[in-house]
Scaffold this active site. Structure first.
Site, PDB file in Angstrom:
ATOM      1  N   ARG A 285      45.050  34.659  43.256  1.00 56.77           N
ATOM      2  CA  ARG A 285      45.903  35.590  43.984  1.00 56.77           C
ATOM      3  C   ARG A 285      45.437  36.997  43.650  1.00 56.77           C
ATOM      4  O   ARG A 285      45.758  37.538  42.601  1.00 56.77           O
ATOM      5  CB  ARG A 285      47.358  35.365  43.553  1.00 56.77           C
ATOM      6  N   HIS A 289      52.347  38.917  43.397  1.00 58.60           N
ATOM      7  CA  HIS A 289      53.088  37.719  43.797  1.00 58.60           C
ATOM      8  C   HIS A 289      53.877  38.011  45.070  1.00 58.60           C
ATOM      9  O   HIS A 289      53.823  37.263  46.040  1.00 58.60           O
ATOM     10  CB  HIS A 289      54.027  37.293  42.677  1.00 58.60           C
ATOM     11  N   TYR A 298      50.691  42.418  33.693  1.00 50.55           N
ATOM     12  CA  TYR A 298      50.417  41.173  32.979  1.00 50.55           C
ATOM     13  C   TYR A 298      49.017  40.623  33.205  1.00 50.55           C
ATOM     14  O   TYR A 298      48.653  39.616  32.616  1.00 50.55           O
ATOM     15  CB  TYR A 298      51.445  40.091  33.371  1.00 50.55           C
TER      16      TYR A 298
END
Length: 392
Positions: A285, A289, A298
């Site tokens: 990805r 998200h 992160y």
């Protein structure tokens, strides 16, 4: 078919982006550590042979390859426009598929018209393959419809927001068509995060026991929001199928040709009465998200940059160019078509009405409820306060 036998990798620490826990993450999958998987096109666009799966794409013509490329380019353009519209306040939320175009287009083009698709909320490329108008997807994320298309018109179910529940729907539908004797198959899409849901485990159990003609297509983009895959499983995801009694295979999710071949194989098994298959499309990805997420908190920049070098669209373009399957005129025409799609989508969304702010209070209880009435009145007063401020 090749498989991975190594244990899940343990994340290392290095300079990079800070995680939410205050620690620093690093790029995973360093050169030489990539998992083994089915691959037909290398990141450089070189065609490689695979004895098990070549036959499933042996008849793909240069025209069809250009079609796959067009699908991925237009899907990415639509996705980028949707992200921009959300940032401009036109959509409430958007779940981008950036980086996952090959997995979705490859698998989507493997389907027949009579197959049935059960998506999550990120399968914009599969929706494109099934003929769903992109503006219908955006209407849902704007809050003006509940999907906007007839699922039976495209054999493409409405987007499912509840994580993993669509795999049960797919399994039940597949069991039903098997009893009807239909010569068709079902495919259920989900992500690596959903693979940890109980609904998915139940789906595996029932589909195996009843030999349901269903393909479970897991897009492992390696991050369940901010949670890496190795925090969810100690074995590669495709190996989970073994415990339920049906095969699993890992495919290069950035290789549209390999995704097409593996999905055709899995669908053929389903139609031949051989039961379910788990396909793990190992991809990445490249974006957030959803637009409410900030992956820089992160995820390391090195990791993203390493995967950008494996871009699925660039990979197929290199193959088309080196194989002399196209020319600059094709790319120029596609660029113009891409921009036209972006304009059409933007204009359509801006022409949509604002969502009904009070619809949330409807259909909560069959006969109404005093608390809901009170909350509606409070919200009405809150909304009116903005009008009062404007008048002053």
């Amino acid at each position: 078919m090749t498989v991975e036998s190594t244990a899940a990798r343990k994340p290392r620490r290095s300079a990079g982006t800070k995680s939410t826990a205050g620690k620093r993450t690093t790029a995973r999958n360093a050169p030489g550590t990539e998992p083994e998987l089915v691959q037909l096109l290398t990141p450089e666009g070189e065609r490689v042979k695979n004895a098990a799966y070549d036959k499933y794409v042996s008849g793909v013509t240069p025209e069809e390859l250009r079609g796959l490329y067009r699908d991925m380019v237009l899907t990415r353009r639509f996705d980028a426009e949707a992200t921009s519209l959300q940032r401009q306040g036109e959509l409430g939320l958007w779940a981008s598929l950036l980086g996952q175009e090959a997995a979705q287009i490859g698998s989507g083009r493997a389907l027949r018209d009579d197959d049935y698709v059960f998506p999550t909320y990120r399968e914009h490329g599969v929706a494109w393959c099934r003929g769903v108008d992109p503006t219908n997807l955006l209407g849902m994320f704007r809050g003006v419809n509940n999907g906007g298309w007839d699922p039976n018109g495209n054999n493409f179910h409405l987007y499912t927001i509840v994580i993993g529940s669509q795999t049960l729907h797919a399994t039940g539908y597949a069991m039903g068509i098997a009893k009807d004797g239909a010569d068709s198959a079902v495919i259920a899409y989900f992500g690596d995060g959903a693979s940890s849901q109980g609904d998915v485990a139940e789906s595996f159990t029932f589909s195996a026991v009843y030999n349901a003609p269903v393909v479970f297509f897991c897009q492992n983009n390696q991050w369940a929001i901010s949670e890496p895959t190795e925090k969810q499983t100690r074995v590669p995801l495709y190996q989970r199928a073994q415990g339920f009694g049906f095969p699993g295979v890992r495919v290069d999710g950035n290789d549209v040709l390999a995704c097409l071949a593996v999905t055709r194989w899995a669908l053929e098994r389903a139609r031949n009465g051989e039961g379910p298959t788990l396909v793990e499309a190992y991809t990445y990805r490249m974006g957030a998200h959803t637009t409410s997420d900030d992956p820089t908190k992160y995820r390391a920049d090195e990791e993203r940059e390493a995967w950008e070098a494996k871009d699925p669209i660039l990979r197929l373009r290199r193959h088309l160019e080196t194989s002399n399957h196209t020319d600059e005129g094709f790319f120029a025409e596609l660029e113009a078509e891409s921009e036209a799609l972006g304009r059409r989508v933007r204009e359509a969304v801006r022409a949509m009405p604002d969502p009904d702010h009070f619809a949330i209070f409807e259909n909560v209880y069959a006969d109404g409820h005093a608390l809901v009435d009170e909350e509606r009145a409070q919200f009405a007063a809150y909304q009116a306060s903005f009008a009062d401020e404007g008048g002053n």
